[in-house]
Design a protein around this motif. Sequence first.
Motif, PDB file in Angstrom:
ATOM      1  N   ASP A  43      -4.140  82.209  66.589  1.00 35.29           N
ATOM      2  CA  ASP A  43      -5.541  81.890  66.412  1.00 35.29           C
ATOM      3  C   ASP A  43      -5.930  80.557  66.779  1.00 35.29           C
ATOM      4  O   ASP A  43      -6.799  80.361  67.603  1.00 35.29           O
ATOM      5  CB  ASP A  43      -6.178  82.176  65.074  1.00 35.29           C
ATOM      6  N   ASP A  44      -4.980  79.536  66.307  1.00 31.77           N
ATOM      7  CA  ASP A  44      -5.273  78.064  66.701  1.00 31.77           C
ATOM      8  C   ASP A  44      -5.200  77.586  67.958  1.00 31.77           C
ATOM      9  O   ASP A  44      -6.211  77.075  68.722  1.00 31.77           O
ATOM     10  CB  ASP A  44      -4.025  77.112  66.134  1.00 31.77           C
ATOM     11  N   ALA A  45      -4.132  78.583  68.803  1.00 29.07           N
ATOM     12  CA  ALA A  45      -4.047  78.146  70.236  1.00 29.07           C
ATOM     13  C   ALA A  45      -5.298  78.928  71.063  1.00 29.07           C
ATOM     14  O   ALA A  45      -5.543  78.476  72.106  1.00 29.07           O
ATOM     15  CB  ALA A  45      -2.535  78.789  70.747  1.00 29.07           C
ATOM     16  N   ALA A  46      -5.679  80.187  70.558  1.00 30.21           N
ATOM     17  CA  ALA A  46      -6.873  80.533  71.069  1.00 30.21           C
ATOM     18  C   ALA A  46      -8.126  79.761  71.119  1.00 30.21           C
ATOM     19  O   ALA A  46      -9.096  79.846  71.894  1.00 30.21           O
ATOM     20  CB  ALA A  46      -7.049  82.248  70.533  1.00 30.21           C
ATOM     21  N   LEU A 147      -7.479  75.644  59.943  1.00 32.49           N
ATOM     22  CA  LEU A 147      -6.239  76.573  60.468  1.00 32.49           C
ATOM     23  C   LEU A 147      -5.035  75.758  60.049  1.00 32.49           C
ATOM     24  O   LEU A 147      -4.044  76.723  59.635  1.00 32.49           O
ATOM     25  CB  LEU A 147      -6.661  76.727  62.174  1.00 32.49           C
ATOM     26  N   SER A 148      -5.043  74.697  59.895  1.00 30.92           N
ATOM     27  CA  SER A 148      -3.727  73.729  59.789  1.00 30.92           C
ATOM     28  C   SER A 148      -3.373  74.230  58.198  1.00 30.92           C
ATOM     29  O   SER A 148      -2.488  74.223  57.705  1.00 30.92           O
ATOM     30  CB  SER A 148      -3.632  72.468  60.101  1.00 30.92           C
ATOM     31  N   GLU A 150      -4.313  76.683  56.478  1.00 31.86           N
ATOM     32  CA  GLU A 150      -3.726  77.898  56.004  1.00 31.86           C
ATOM     33  C   GLU A 150      -2.336  78.171  56.612  1.00 31.86           C
ATOM     34  O   GLU A 150      -1.542  78.652  55.998  1.00 31.86           O
ATOM     35  CB  GLU A 150      -4.723  79.065  56.848  1.00 31.86           C
ATOM     36  N   ILE A 151      -1.873  77.457  57.952  1.00 27.43           N
ATOM     37  CA  ILE A 151      -0.562  77.478  58.213  1.00 27.43           C
ATOM     38  C   ILE A 151       0.230  76.724  57.050  1.00 27.43           C
ATOM     39  O   ILE A 151       1.435  77.395  56.660  1.00 27.43           O
ATOM     40  CB  ILE A 151      -0.325  76.683  59.612  1.00 27.43           C
ATOM     41  N   MET A 152      -0.149  75.897  56.697  1.00 20.98           N
ATOM     42  CA  MET A 152       0.666  74.987  55.695  1.00 20.98           C
ATOM     43  C   MET A 152       0.691  75.762  54.221  1.00 20.98           C
ATOM     44  O   MET A 152       1.893  75.845  53.447  1.00 20.98           O
ATOM     45  CB  MET A 152       0.123  73.676  55.382  1.00 20.98           C
ATOM     46  N   VAL A 153      -0.273  76.377  53.698  1.00 24.99           N
ATOM     47  CA  VAL A 153      -0.327  77.121  52.591  1.00 24.99           C
ATOM     48  C   VAL A 153       0.548  78.276  52.728  1.00 24.99           C
ATOM     49  O   VAL A 153       1.293  78.526  51.796  1.00 24.99           O
ATOM     50  CB  VAL A 153      -1.609  77.410  52.150  1.00 24.99           C
ATOM     51  N   ILE A 154       0.529  78.997  53.814  1.00 25.74           N
ATOM     52  CA  ILE A 154       1.127  80.248  54.032  1.00 25.74           C
ATOM     53  C   ILE A 154       2.674  80.070  53.853  1.00 25.74           C
ATOM     54  O   ILE A 154       3.696  80.500  53.240  1.00 25.74           O
ATOM     55  CB  ILE A 154       0.787  81.112  55.522  1.00 25.74           C
ATOM     56  N   SER A 155       2.927  78.867  54.718  1.00 29.19           N
ATOM     57  CA  SER A 155       4.356  78.271  54.639  1.00 29.19           C
ATOM     58  C   SER A 155       5.075  77.803  53.253  1.00 29.19           C
ATOM     59  O   SER A 155       5.963  78.170  52.649  1.00 29.19           O
ATOM     60  CB  SER A 155       4.610  77.145  55.773  1.00 29.19           C
ATOM     61  N   LEU A 156       4.086  77.139  52.638  1.00 27.83           N
ATOM     62  CA  LEU A 156       4.359  76.530  51.258  1.00 27.83           C
ATOM     63  C   LEU A 156       4.675  78.008  50.314  1.00 27.83           C
ATOM     64  O   LEU A 156       5.643  77.820  49.646  1.00 27.83           O
ATOM     65  CB  LEU A 156       3.163  75.929  50.550  1.00 27.83           C
ATOM     66  N   ASN A 157       3.874  78.945  50.534  1.00 28.49           N
ATOM     67  CA  ASN A 157       3.952  80.241  49.608  1.00 28.49           C
ATOM     68  C   ASN A 157       5.616  80.900  49.911  1.00 28.49           C
ATOM     69  O   ASN A 157       6.152  81.340  48.839  1.00 28.49           O
ATOM     70  CB  ASN A 157       3.163  81.239  49.858  1.00 28.49           C
ATOM     71  N   GLU A 158       5.900  80.611  51.185  1.00 30.05           N
ATOM     72  CA  GLU A 158       7.288  81.234  51.641  1.00 30.05           C
ATOM     73  C   GLU A 158       8.560  80.591  51.084  1.00 30.05           C
ATOM     74  O   GLU A 158       9.615  80.851  51.075  1.00 30.05           O
ATOM     75  CB  GLU A 158       7.233  81.338  53.057  1.00 30.05           C
ATOM     76  N   VAL A 159       8.557  79.152  50.746  1.00 26.96           N
ATOM     77  CA  VAL A 159       9.289  78.457  50.144  1.00 26.96           C
ATOM     78  C   VAL A 159       9.222  77.824  48.785  1.00 26.96           C
ATOM     79  O   VAL A 159       9.599  76.854  48.468  1.00 26.96           O
ATOM     80  CB  VAL A 159       9.614  77.221  51.254  1.00 26.96           C
ATOM     81  N   ALA A 160       8.257  78.497  48.250  1.00 27.38           N
ATOM     82  CA  ALA A 160       8.075  78.067  46.765  1.00 27.38           C
ATOM     83  C   ALA A 160       9.185  78.023  45.972  1.00 27.38           C
ATOM     84  O   ALA A 160       9.051  76.995  44.961  1.00 27.38           O
ATOM     85  CB  ALA A 160       6.999  78.969  46.203  1.00 27.38           C
ATOM     86  N   HIS A 161      10.123  78.743  46.187  1.00 29.10           N
ATOM     87  CA  HIS A 161      11.452  78.820  45.297  1.00 29.10           C
ATOM     88  C   HIS A 161      12.308  77.350  45.441  1.00 29.10           C
ATOM     89  O   HIS A 161      13.263  77.253  44.725  1.00 29.10           O
ATOM     90  CB  HIS A 161      12.186  79.950  45.504  1.00 29.10           C
ATOM     91  N   GLU A 162      12.183  76.698  46.636  1.00 31.11           N
ATOM     92  CA  GLU A 162      12.964  75.454  46.914  1.00 31.11           C
ATOM     93  C   GLU A 162      12.498  74.598  45.984  1.00 31.11           C
ATOM     94  O   GLU A 162      11.767  74.408  45.428  1.00 31.11           O
ATOM     95  CB  GLU A 162      12.569  75.401  48.543  1.00 31.11           C
ATOM     96  N   SER A 163      13.438  73.539  46.025  1.00 31.42           N
ATOM     97  CA  SER A 163      13.399  72.086  45.211  1.00 31.42           C
ATOM     98  C   SER A 163      12.175  71.555  45.908  1.00 31.42           C
ATOM     99  O   SER A 163      11.841  71.587  47.116  1.00 31.42           O
ATOM    100  CB  SER A 163      14.705  71.393  45.428  1.00 31.42           C
ATOM    101  N   PHE A 164      11.814  70.507  45.333  1.00 34.97           N
ATOM    102  CA  PHE A 164      10.349  69.702  45.677  1.00 34.97           C
ATOM    103  C   PHE A 164      10.824  69.046  47.045  1.00 34.97           C
ATOM    104  O   PHE A 164      10.076  69.027  48.052  1.00 34.97           O
ATOM    105  CB  PHE A 164       9.876  68.701  44.823  1.00 34.97           C
ATOM    106  N   ILE A 165      12.019  68.286  47.087  1.00 31.99           N
ATOM    107  CA  ILE A 165      12.237  67.586  48.333  1.00 31.99           C
ATOM    108  C   ILE A 165      12.519  68.565  49.570  1.00 31.99           C
ATOM    109  O   ILE A 165      11.952  68.395  50.580  1.00 31.99           O
ATOM    110  CB  ILE A 165      13.729  66.997  47.881  1.00 31.99           C
ATOM    111  N   ASN A 166      13.511  69.693  49.391  1.00 31.51           N
ATOM    112  CA  ASN A 166      13.512  70.759  50.349  1.00 31.51           C
ATOM    113  C   ASN A 166      12.135  71.434  50.902  1.00 31.51           C
ATOM    114  O   ASN A 166      11.902  71.519  52.031  1.00 31.51           O
ATOM    115  CB  ASN A 166      14.595  71.878  49.988  1.00 31.51           C
ATOM    116  N   ARG A 167      11.303  71.649  49.814  1.00 30.85           N
ATOM    117  CA  ARG A 167       9.953  72.075  50.295  1.00 30.85           C
ATOM    118  C   ARG A 167       9.075  70.913  50.981  1.00 30.85           C
ATOM    119  O   ARG A 167       8.355  71.484  52.111  1.00 30.85           O
ATOM    120  CB  ARG A 167       8.961  72.250  49.046  1.00 30.85           C
TER     121      ARG A 167
END
Length: 309
Positions: A43-46, A147-148, A150-167
């Motif tokens: 979407d962002d590229a379009a 758009l950014s 949403e990209i970052m929040v979607i990405s955050l949801n996928e790695v929510a189980h990681e440590s704060f540093i790794n996230r």
Amino acid sequence: MAGGLVALLDDVAALVKVTAASLDDIALGAAKASTKAVGVVIDDAAVTPQYVDGLSPQRELKVVWKIAVGSIRNKLLFILPLALVLSQFAPWALTPILMLGGCYLVFEGAEKILEAVGLIGHHGGEATEVRDEKSIIRAAVRTDLVLSAEIMVISLNEVAHESFINRTLILIAVAIGMTIAVYGAVGLIVKMDDIGLHLAQRKSKFSQAFGRGLVKGMPLVMSFLSKVGVIAMLWVGGHLLLVGLDELGWHAPYGFVHHLEEMVVHATGSFGAFLGWCVNTALSCVAGLIIGSGITGIVMGIGKLRKKH
């Protein structure tokens, strides 16, 4: 002494192994998070090429570069710290923030469609014939912010189980990688006609024919991408609003969309997943257009009241 040196080397080797494993985890997490957000990246590229459409060739890459710098600044300086802090202390606030961004996107998309069909008149800003570079960049960076996010929040949801540093490290990798992917593609798109012109001047007949085809075809591609960009605004914004309402407790709108999507998936066999996605996208666009038209009406009404007073 020798024994101490060997022990030190063993410690260094162990530290290197741990660091390598950690880097592998970060790379894997970034790849996984990026995959989930790929739809928004498209979407962002379009959306972005429409902002440089009509500029002189000498200005195109400069404007794309400035938009890209604004995009990475959005991600790293504003969205990333806010997302990490809210996910740690107030995860409930992420949904309303995304919904506000969705309102902005559907307003932008609906306004352009209503102007195109003649229901409302053109107004100042990007719509004027004299295109100010700073205004173009500001408008593009504002849209990119949503758009950014949403990209970052979607990405955050996928790695929510990681440590704060790794996230944090994963999201930095996603921010940089996504920005390079989006604006690299945008830069290539907007300069494709210049590449075609260069090929048309070579000795090879194939190169000449291919180059002329690029030169003739790129205005059509740019026109198509500008239309896709408007639809993308309605799609992403509408989807943000439907999902947000569902998460806030009003399940009926997105429940209806999800129910139709499941019906199509079960009824159409091997193509079900793709057709179900098409249904979800189309209904998100419709919802975005309806809500965006309402917001446009409110904004125009406020504008008229301000003129009177």
